[in-house]
Scaffold this active site. Structure first.
Site, PDB file in Angstrom:
ATOM      1  CG  ASP A  58      35.132 -23.661  -0.172  1.00 33.42           C
ATOM      2  OD1 ASP A  58      34.210 -24.294  -0.724  1.00 33.42           O
ATOM      3  OD2 ASP A  58      36.322 -23.692  -0.557  1.00 33.42           O
ATOM      4  CE1 TYR A  95      23.770 -26.998 -11.886  1.00 31.83           C
ATOM      5  CE2 TYR A  95      21.942 -27.560 -13.329  1.00 31.83           C
ATOM      6  CZ  TYR A  95      22.447 -26.847 -12.257  1.00 31.83           C
ATOM      7  OH  TYR A  95      21.629 -25.987 -11.563  1.00 31.83           O
ATOM      8  N   PRO A 145      23.339 -13.874 -11.072  1.00 35.31           N
ATOM      9  CG  PRO A 145      24.282 -12.664  -9.314  1.00 35.31           C
ATOM     10  CD  PRO A 145      23.128 -13.558  -9.658  1.00 35.31           C
ATOM     11  CB  SER A 146      26.265 -18.069 -11.627  1.00 39.65           C
ATOM     12  OG  SER A 146      25.059 -18.753 -11.555  1.00 39.65           O
ATOM     13  NE  ARG A 166      24.873 -21.211 -16.007  1.00 38.56           N
ATOM     14  CZ  ARG A 166      24.604 -20.948 -14.737  1.00 38.56           C
ATOM     15  NH1 ARG A 166      25.584 -20.854 -13.866  1.00 38.56           N
ATOM     16  NH2 ARG A 166      23.366 -20.762 -14.318  1.00 38.56           N
ATOM     17  NE  ARG A 173      16.796 -24.262 -20.961  1.00 40.66           N
ATOM     18  CZ  ARG A 173      17.969 -24.514 -20.365  1.00 40.66           C
ATOM     19  NH1 ARG A 173      18.786 -25.423 -20.869  1.00 40.66           N
ATOM     20  NH2 ARG A 173      18.334 -23.902 -19.266  1.00 40.66           N
TER      21      ARG A 173
END
Ligand code: NAD
Length: 258
Positions: free
Chosen positions: A71, A160, A196-197, A201, A218
């Site tokens: 982590d 971000y 995957p993320s 989203r 975009r």
């Protein structure tokens, strides 16, 4: 028999990352996973790390890849792992987290989490590996930013974009401080990549097709990037082929910011 073993030896030594050991964070999925596979294909010994044991399992059994749980927000775990892994030639800091929203949507917890995962993790990882790289007289650090950073502003990417801009600054500072010690540090800024993320989203926005269309619109190429397309740039940037490149921002965004 002797001929076969000679040819196997030659095959085993053909690779752009021969003899190098690379540690990758967030290697269980998306760009990190594609990079672990690409580095291993180029004959690096790859230490693929991730917070998710199930994601890491998908890499087990691939030649040249070893997996370790990590982590990147756990500074003690980082120190322990780097202590055990002497002789790292390459660190690829991939882990990152997207907070969706403007500054008004971003409470102090979101802000702190963005800084911790996107920026402090790279500070901790780089600080842990640098003494060993200095001692070896060589090393490469590659960091993952985004075009949503100081390259361009993107809607709903406040925390971000701010932290990914920090990744660019961190990269340039390390590059300047260690250039005389044969240590390079570069940063990759992708456009939107189908991982995957990202799928998560798009689903989280309620209307998957509409969200996907927004991301695709975009991209002047009319499509999202593939993790493997980012991984190939990463191979170049950690290999000796890019020996004259440091402190540089490498945009790979399908023409988004052109
Ligand atoms: P991803 O976000 O889908 O996830 C990759 C892995 O990160 C997962 O296996 C997950 O378990 C792991 N992870 C999550 N938290 C962790 C932690 N605290 N410690 C260790 N591992 C953790 O991957 P992605 O979308 O390919 O993104 C990878 C990087 O690329 C991120 O830094 C992201 O910001 C950046 N990036 C992605 C895109 C994109 O469109 N996908 C675009 C530009 C930049």
């Amino acid at each position: 028999m002797p001929r076969a073993s000679t040819s196997n030896t030659q095959e085993a030594s053909l690779g752009r990352l021969d003899g190098k050991t690379a540690l990758i964070t967030a290697a269980g999925a998306g760009i990190g996973r594609a990079s672990a596979i690409a580095f291993a294909r180029e004959n690096a010994r790859v230490i693929a790390t991730d917070i998710d044991p199930t994601a890491l399992e998908s890499l087990s059994g691939i030649r040249n890849i070893e997996t370790r749980l990590l982590d990147v927000t756990d500074r003690v775990a980082i120190a322990d792992l780097i202590d055990r892994e002497s002789g790292l030639d390459i660190l690829f800091n991939v882990a990152g987290w997207v907070h969706h929203g403007t500054i008004e949507d971003c409470d102090r917890e979101d802000w702190d989490k963005s800084i911790l995962i996107n920026l402090t993790s790279m500070y901790e990882m780089s600080r842990a590996v640098l003494p060993c790289m200095v001692q070896q007289g060589k090393g490469v650090i590659l960091n993952m930013s985004s075009v949503a950073s100081s390259v361009t502003g993107a809607p709903n990417r406040f925390a971000y974009g701010a932290t990914k801009a920090g990744v660019i600054g961190l990269t340039k500072a390390i590059a300047a401080d260690y250039v005389g010690q044969n240590i390079r540090c570069n940063v990759i800024c992708p456009g939107t990549v189908d991982s995957p993320s990202l799928q998560g989203r798009m689903e989280a926005q309620g209307n998957y097709e509409q969200a996907r269309q927004m991301f695709v619109s975009r991209q002047p190429m009319g499509r999202l990037g593939k993790p493997e397309e980012i991984a190939e740039l990463a191979v170049y940037l950690v290999s000796d082929e890019s020996a004259f490149t440091t402190g540089a921002v490498h945009v790979v965004d399908g023409g988004w910011t052109n």
